[in-house]
Scaffold this motif. Structure first.
Motif, mmCIF file in Angstrom:
data_model
loop_
_atom_site.group_PDB
_atom_site.id
_atom_site.type_symbol
_atom_site.label_atom_id
_atom_site.label_comp_id
_atom_site.label_asym_id
_atom_site.label_seq_id
_atom_site.Cartn_x
_atom_site.Cartn_y
_atom_site.Cartn_z
ATOM 1 N N THR A 170 0.830 -1.213 0.000
ATOM 2 C CA THR A 170 0.000 0.000 0.000
ATOM 3 C C THR A 170 0.861 1.258 0.000
ATOM 4 O O THR A 170 0.391 2.332 -0.326
ATOM 5 N N LYS A 171 2.110 1.128 0.395
ATOM 6 C CA LYS A 171 2.939 2.317 0.510
ATOM 7 C C LYS A 171 3.910 2.473 -0.649
ATOM 8 O O LYS A 171 4.217 3.573 -1.075
ATOM 9 N N PHE A 172 4.420 1.356 -1.166
ATOM 10 C CA PHE A 172 5.538 1.472 -2.099
ATOM 11 C C PHE A 172 5.217 1.088 -3.538
ATOM 12 O O PHE A 172 5.989 1.391 -4.434
ATOM 13 N N VAL A 173 4.119 0.372 -3.755
ATOM 14 C CA VAL A 173 3.803 0.013 -5.146
ATOM 15 C C VAL A 173 2.900 1.099 -5.727
ATOM 16 O O VAL A 173 1.792 1.318 -5.235
ATOM 17 N N PRO A 174 3.385 1.806 -6.752
ATOM 18 C CA PRO A 174 2.692 3.009 -7.219
ATOM 19 C C PRO A 174 1.204 2.827 -7.501
ATOM 20 O O PRO A 174 0.389 3.590 -6.986
ATOM 21 N N ILE A 175 0.849 1.776 -8.296
ATOM 22 C CA ILE A 175 -0.571 1.685 -8.665
ATOM 23 C C ILE A 175 -1.449 1.262 -7.488
ATOM 24 O O ILE A 175 -2.664 1.361 -7.563
ATOM 25 N N LEU A 176 -0.852 0.779 -6.436
ATOM 26 C CA LEU A 176 -1.663 0.309 -5.316
ATOM 27 C C LEU A 176 -1.706 1.312 -4.174
ATOM 28 O O LEU A 176 -2.262 1.069 -3.126
ATOM 29 N N LYS A 177 -1.067 2.431 -4.384
ATOM 30 C CA LYS A 177 -1.068 3.464 -3.345
ATOM 31 C C LYS A 177 -2.416 4.151 -3.261
ATOM 32 O O LYS A 177 -3.204 4.091 -4.199
ATOM 33 N N GLY A 178 -2.651 4.831 -2.181
ATOM 34 C CA GLY A 178 -3.770 5.742 -2.127
ATOM 35 C C GLY A 178 -5.033 5.207 -1.487
ATOM 36 O O GLY A 178 -5.957 5.943 -1.210
ATOM 37 N N GLY A 179 -5.072 3.892 -1.252
ATOM 38 C CA GLY A 179 -6.188 3.355 -0.484
ATOM 39 C C GLY A 179 -7.513 3.352 -1.203
ATOM 40 O O GLY A 179 -8.560 3.523 -0.590
ATOM 41 N N SER A 180 -7.509 3.115 -2.523
ATOM 42 C CA SER A 180 -8.797 2.958 -3.199
ATOM 43 C C SER A 180 -9.311 1.545 -2.937
ATOM 44 O O SER A 180 -8.542 0.650 -2.595
ATOM 45 N N VAL A 181 -10.614 1.380 -3.100
ATOM 46 C CA VAL A 181 -11.204 0.065 -2.900
ATOM 47 C C VAL A 181 -10.553 -0.934 -3.855
ATOM 48 O O VAL A 181 -10.213 -2.055 -3.471
ATOM 49 N N PHE A 182 -10.341 -0.494 -5.087
ATOM 50 C CA PHE A 182 -9.733 -1.370 -6.080
ATOM 51 C C PHE A 182 -8.369 -1.884 -5.615
ATOM 52 O O PHE A 182 -8.086 -3.075 -5.648
ATOM 53 N N SER A 183 -7.521 -0.938 -5.152
ATOM 54 C CA SER A 183 -6.177 -1.370 -4.787
ATOM 55 C C SER A 183 -6.213 -2.322 -3.592
ATOM 56 O O SER A 183 -5.453 -3.293 -3.536
ATOM 57 N N ILE C 21 14.075 -10.959 -3.356
ATOM 58 C CA ILE C 21 13.682 -10.467 -4.677
ATOM 59 C C ILE C 21 12.337 -9.748 -4.592
ATOM 60 O O ILE C 21 12.177 -8.627 -5.082
ATOM 61 N N VAL C 22 11.359 -10.399 -3.932
ATOM 62 C CA VAL C 22 10.028 -9.805 -3.807
ATOM 63 C C VAL C 22 10.118 -8.447 -3.126
ATOM 64 O O VAL C 22 9.579 -7.444 -3.609
ATOM 65 N N VAL C 23 10.841 -8.408 -1.999
ATOM 66 C CA VAL C 23 10.935 -7.167 -1.228
ATOM 67 C C VAL C 23 11.633 -6.094 -2.047
ATOM 68 O O VAL C 23 11.171 -4.951 -2.135
ATOM 69 N N PHE C 24 12.720 -6.499 -2.701
ATOM 70 C CA PHE C 24 13.479 -5.538 -3.502
ATOM 71 C C PHE C 24 12.591 -4.911 -4.574
ATOM 72 O O PHE C 24 12.545 -3.695 -4.744
ATOM 73 N N PHE C 25 11.854 -5.780 -5.267
ATOM 74 C CA PHE C 25 11.010 -5.258 -6.339
ATOM 75 C C PHE C 25 9.892 -4.380 -5.809
ATOM 76 O O PHE C 25 9.653 -3.297 -6.307
ATOM 77 N N MET C 26 9.219 -4.884 -4.779
ATOM 78 C CA MET C 26 8.085 -4.126 -4.252
ATOM 79 C C MET C 26 8.513 -2.742 -3.777
ATOM 80 O O MET C 26 7.854 -1.747 -4.046
ATOM 81 N N THR C 28 11.751 -1.058 -3.960
ATOM 82 C CA THR C 28 12.648 -0.122 -4.638
ATOM 83 C C THR C 28 12.609 -0.183 -6.152
ATOM 84 O O THR C 28 13.155 0.684 -6.815
ATOM 85 N N ALA C 29 11.985 -1.203 -6.733
ATOM 86 C CA ALA C 29 12.074 -1.318 -8.181
ATOM 87 C C ALA C 29 10.795 -0.863 -8.881
ATOM 88 O O ALA C 29 10.842 -0.170 -9.885
ATOM 89 N N VAL C 30 9.645 -1.261 -8.339
ATOM 90 C CA VAL C 30 8.394 -0.922 -9.010
ATOM 91 C C VAL C 30 8.173 0.580 -8.976
ATOM 92 O O VAL C 30 7.774 1.200 -9.957
ATOM 93 N N GLY C 31 8.430 1.164 -7.838
ATOM 94 C CA GLY C 31 8.252 2.611 -7.731
ATOM 95 C C GLY C 31 9.545 3.246 -7.256
ATOM 96 O O GLY C 31 10.598 2.621 -7.243
ATOM 97 N N VAL C 65 21.553 3.493 -11.406
ATOM 98 C CA VAL C 65 22.254 2.210 -11.451
ATOM 99 C C VAL C 65 21.290 1.166 -12.008
ATOM 100 O O VAL C 65 20.106 1.171 -11.663
ATOM 101 N N PRO C 66 21.773 0.254 -12.887
ATOM 102 C CA PRO C 66 20.877 -0.791 -13.407
ATOM 103 C C PRO C 66 20.306 -1.650 -12.265
ATOM 104 O O PRO C 66 20.961 -1.859 -11.252
ATOM 105 N N LEU C 67 19.094 -2.150 -12.514
ATOM 106 C CA LEU C 67 18.349 -2.897 -11.504
ATOM 107 C C LEU C 67 19.147 -4.058 -10.914
ATOM 108 O O LEU C 67 19.233 -4.229 -9.689
ATOM 109 N N VAL C 68 19.738 -4.869 -11.816
ATOM 110 C CA VAL C 68 20.422 -6.079 -11.347
ATOM 111 C C VAL C 68 21.597 -5.707 -10.452
ATOM 112 O O VAL C 68 21.793 -6.289 -9.384
#
Lengths: 324, 365, 327
Positions: A170-183, C21-26, C28-31, C65-68
């Motif tokens: 909810t905090k770090f994934v951009p499209i899931l931020k913001g607390g919408s029902v969808f996210s 990997i999951v934590v890293f992506f969630m 620092t990588a996705v956003g 810096v590249p992701l990997v």
């Protein structure tokens, strides 16, 4: 043992029914006779029936929100046509459950919040059931490497600190931020399909070895046909039970996230969970703000669990309830 | 503990000298089920004297195991038991737990059909045997391992010191049954109940276990209640036999008489259905038609009539009682009664003399 | 046995890798983990730059810096026990975690012991006297127990058992926040701080585990070896304690083995409500402040905890059940 008689403690004998799958022959259309047995069993279970009735009432009740909606909706302070209201009022004729911290009508918020909470529960159950059924039946039906891989993915997900990852999302994934029902639905579904996948896999594994599935395969039926015609109808019961129970779990999880301040954003829409977030701090001042949404959650979840239990007993009378 | 002198005497002593060690009078056992009250045992009476071997035979569902569990009061709490189970004159039906606990495993012990499941999977063999010894204060705690080793040695287990530290799953079926026997013999009981002791075992092991029981009985002079559906197990080992059908004793007598001249049609059928390897091929196996009635649906009249090849109209309405069998003259017993050959059938005489024709049974239940 | 533990440890390491990997992506990588910080006027450009370098987001020249490479450098740091520095607390993450661990360990042990003991007692009672009033009450209570969210119990206990009880009766049995009253560091004082949070956490697990215990105990009571034990002349009590209970614990131990994650979920709520200075509160704070070094480090440590607990219950299981001799 020659006599069926050795139990040192009396336990009621459960009547046996013909297993549903024995009737599902290759070309015979799926008659509803096994389901009528299930229905009869379910309707004989008074607790489950009462729970179902209460659930229906709760849903109708929360859906009736529009009827009241023109009556002090989110009005802060005074609005034309409404009475000037104060925060933390007790129940009165105007405000059946009083008003909350910013003078909103608590009764209306309970209706609206219930709608969202129940919707989130149903949506998460639906999405995670689809994911679980697809992964589980694929894994169970094809076995081998695919099965091993998928099941280690399931194990992996089950060994995660799930709530923590939901909060992170909810905090770090951009499209899931913001607390919408969808996210919130997406996040919850993503972490809720594992048990279902495992159950479906187990059921599919045993079904795969049944005579009529072998027969169908011999007759040249396609895999798709076997899965949709023979496997899925026979795991419908288990899936339905598990899906029902996952509605309960989803409602609780959503409310937990909201209580922590990371679920559906209270700025956007009320849920029973986020209403409790603010209410718990003012419980001494206005206990009803805590009790109303709390009872909403507890009664709903209890009824869902009762219905799930009733379904489980109806589908498999031999099962002994042992929690989830 | 039994008197060692009784050992040799037991087999020869007249029952009149000793008096019965176990006397069961009109035992009835019923339990509640969905179909109402089900009577599993319906008026069973018998006696056993010291050192005697009594066999109870019958198909599954005949009530033989329930009878044996009723003797030990090991049935579910809500089971209704009436009648008397007199062990040395003390009635065990409705006796208080304390009395029963002092008798169980001590004076009366029991072994069961499936030795693998009858042993606790998570406790060592030593622990399970010494538990009995300590409960009945046969030895002190420090002496227990020694006695356990002795007992295991007695039942023919080798490597005792090592084996006693092991668990049930590390033993074969036959070995487990030996362990069960060692446990049952721990306090040198006066009565050992063996409920289908060999049914779950390999054929080759069956004889060994039965021989062991014989040997132990000779050694200690205990009475043995041997329950089996297999006449082959009973033949040559029991002194007397009770044939049970649908919760009742339908024939009783000395083993030789019943084997040579069965009086009641059910016993005749049971003997005929028993594999006799010496018989000509076509006669080897004559199964009794139909299957035993469920205790909840006992047929009217003689319970056996639906399957009986000799049944007449009277059998459907009139319930026969035990009465002297026609050829019981051979088994003359000075004291009268004990060794009498009795059967429960209206037409024993006719069946024996061959004056009634066998016919297809009326219905196959 | 040993080889089984080794195998479990190895799969645990694989799981841990997957988690990194999951934590890293969630995170620092996705956003952009610094997105929120950048928007805060209170955070200086210098701090942002420092963080970017520390977490290998940008190199010394300010180039991405590249992701990997980023992942590899991060895992390399992890392997050396370097979890980075909390930019909010300005302290190493390891230090923050170490400080928060003991309070949560207290909750964990309290939760485990209380849940286990009560669940076994209630479950065993229900199984020994099934369909009696007591069993029905236990069954009803457990239904409420796992139908109500943890935070409901947290608030309920805190308000009614501590605040209201003290207000109405003047008796102060429990404390509503913290681990200990400053200056009164005694064991009773600590226990009365610990009591409500532990009860809060335990309610749901007692409800669930007691049902498991009941059904496995019902199975065990019907087992042949229970009849054997009775045939030995043992008293009912001895039959239950020595023969039934241990066998009935086996399925429960398996269940407990996968519940460490459930505990962590409950710990967030409980530590928040009771201001318990543990891991849960640390994490919530870190999430609120987008303190991603703490979040990442926390997730790794929590996963290790879940895995280790699973291995421990496995070992306990093998001691309880001699049939399981992993080799």
């Amino acid at each position: 043992m020659t006599e069926s008689f050795h139990d040192p403690l009396e336990h009621p004998k459960v009547p046996t029914i013909v297993p549903a799958d024995d009737h599902a022959g290759e070309e015979v259309p799926f008659t509803d006779s096994p389901f009528s047995i299930v229905r009869k069993r379910f309707f004989a279970n008074r607790a489950a029936l009462v729970a179902l009735a209460i659930l229906v009432l709760i849903v109708i009740f929360t859906m009736s929100y529009p009827l009241f909606a023109n009556y002090v909706v989110h009005s802060t302070y005074s609005e034309p046509g409404s009475i000037s209201v104060l925060p933390y009022q007790g129940p009165s004729a105007q405000h059946w459950l009083g008003t909350d911290d910013i003078s909103r009508d608590e009764f209306l918020r309970i209706l609206k919040g219930g709608q969202i909470s129940i919707f989130v529960g149903l949506a998460v159950a639906a999405v995670s059931t689809v994911i679980g059924v697809v992964i589980g039946s694929y894994s169970g039906f094809f076995g081998g490497r695919a099965d091993r891989t998928l099941m280690s993915v399931v194990d992996f997900f089950l060994s995660l600190p799930v709530i923590a990852l939901m909060l992170t999302a909810t905090k770090f994934v951009p499209i899931l931020k913001g607390g919408s029902v969808f996210s919130v639905v997406v996040i919850l579904s993503f972490f809720s399909w594992m048990i279902l996948a495992r159950v479906v896999r187990g059921e599919t594994l045993t079904l795969r070895e049944r005579e009529y599935v072998h027969a169908a395969r011999m007759a040249g039926a396609s895999t798709w046909r076997i899965i949709t015609r023979h496997v899925l109808p026979n795991i419908a019961g288990v899936v339905l039970v598990q899906a029902t129970l996952s509605v309960a779990i989803a409602i609780i999880t959503e409310s937990t996230l909201s209580f922590l301040g990371f679920g559906v954003s209270p700025a956007l829409t009320p849920t029973w969970g986020n209403m409790l977030n603010s209410a718990s701090d003012v419980i001494s001042r206005s206990p009803i703000l805590f009790w109303a949404p709390a009872l909403g959650i507890i009664v709903t979840v209890m009824c869902v669990n009762f219905v799930g239990d009733g379904l489980r007993d109806a589908f498999d009378p031999k099962s002994i309830r042992g929690g989830q | 503990m039994s008197d060692p002198n009784a050992t040799a005497a037991a087999s020869t002593a007249s029952p009149a000298d000793v008096g019965p060690i176990l006397r069961v009078e009109d035992l009835k056992v019923s339990f509640k089920s969905e179909e109402g009250e089900v009577r599993a045992v319906d008026g069973v009476s018998f006696e056993m004297s010291k050192g005697e071997t009594l066999a109870i035979v019958g198909e599954s569902g005949s009530g033989k195991s329930v009878t044996s569990l009723a003797v030990m009061s090991l049935l579910p709490l809500k089971t209704k038991i009436t009648g008397k189970v007199l062990f040395e004159g003390v009635d065990l039906v409705g006796a208080d737990e304390k009395t029963l606990q002092n008798l169980r495993g001590n004076r009366i012990s029991m072994i069961f059909q499936d030795p693998l499941t009858a042993l606790n999977p998570v406790l060592t063999i030593e622990r399970q045997i010494s538990e009995t010894l300590l409960k009945h204060k046969m030895v002190t705690k420090s002496k227990a391992p020694e006695r356990v080793a002795e007992l295991l040695d007695l039942v023919g287990i080798s490597d005792v010191k090592q084996r006693m530290k092991q668990y049930a799953h590390e033993f074969s079926g036959g070995m487990c049954q030996r362990v069960m026997i060692a446990m049952a013999m721990a306090c040198e009981p006066d009565l050992l109940i063996a409920d289908e002791p060999t049914t779950a075992l390999d054929v080759t092991v069956q004889a060994q276990v039965l021989d062991l029981l014989d040997h132990l009985q000779e050694r200690t002079g205990m009475a043995l209640l041997l329950i089996s559906h297999d006449l082959g197990v009973v033949a040559g080992r029991a002194d007397r036999v009770n044939v049970m059908y649908a919760g009742r004793v339908v024939e009783t007598g000395s083993i030789d008489t019943v084997f040579e001249a069965p009086a009641m049609p059910y016993s005749i059928g049971l003997l005929a259905s028993n594999t006799r390897l010496d018989a000509p091929l076509e006669e080897r196996l004559v199964p009794i038609p139909g299957s035993p009635p469920s205790p909840s649906a006992r047929p009217s009249g003689c319970a056996f009539h639906p399957r009986c090849t000799y049944a007449k109209d009277r059998c459907k309405v009139d319930d026969p009682v035990l009465r002297p069998a026609p050829q019981s003259g051979q088994a003359t017993d000075p004291d009268g009664g004990l060794l009498a050959h009795l059967g429960a059938c209206h037409y024993m005489e006719e069946v024996a003399s061959g004056s009634v024709e066998g016919h297809e049974p009326e219905e196959q239940v | 046995m040993l080889s089984h533990v080794v195998r479990r440890v190895l799969t645990g390491i694989v799981t841990l890798f997957a988690v990194t990997i999951v934590v890293f992506f969630m995170v620092t990588a996705v956003g952009d983990p610094l997105a929120e910080l950048r928007s805060k006027p209170s955070v200086s450009q210098v701090t942002i730059k420092k963080l970017e370098q520390e977490f290998h987001l940008k190199d010394a020249n300010g180039k991405p810096v590249p992701l990997v490479t980023r992942y590899v450098s991060w895992v390399g740091d992890l392997a050396q026990g370097d979890l980075g520095t909390s930019f909010h607390e300005k302290r190493p993450v390891t230090e923050l975690l170490a400080r928060a661990m003991w309070p949560t360990a207290q909750l964990f042990l309290g939760w485990l012991i209380v849940s286990f003991v009560i669940a076994v007692l209630v479950g065993a009672y229900s199984a020994i006297k099934p369909y009696t009033l007591g069993d029905r009450l236990a069954s009803g209570a457990s239904f409420v127990g796992f139908s109500a969210p943890v935070f409901f119990w947290a608030v309920l206990f805190q308000y009614y058992l501590a605040i209201e009880l003290t207000r109405i009766t003047g008796i102060k049995l429990f404390y509503v926040s913290g681990m200990v009253t400053p200056g009164q560091d005694t064991i009773p004082n600590r226990l009365s701080h610990l009591a409500l949070p532990v009860m809060t956490l335990a309610i749901a697990t007692i409800a669930q585990w007691s049902r498991y215990e009941r059904s496995s105990m019902l199975d065990v009571i019907r087992a042949d070896y229970i009849r054997t034990a009775r045939a030995k002349g043992l008293s009912k009590w001895a039959v239950i304690m020595r023969h039934a209970l241990r066998n009935a614990l086996l399925p429960l131990v398996t269940v407990i083995g996968v519940e460490a994650g459930i505990f962590l979920g409950g710990a967030f709520v409980t530590e928040k409500v009771y201001s318990w200075p543990g891991m849960g509160r640390l994490f919530i704070k870190a999430i609120e402040q987008s303190d991603f070094p703490v979040v990442m480090g926390w997730l790794i440590v929590a996963t290790i905890f879940v895995i280790v607990f699973g291995i421990i219950t496995d070992v306990v299981y093998s001691f309880l059940d001699p049939r399981i001799r992993y080799d």
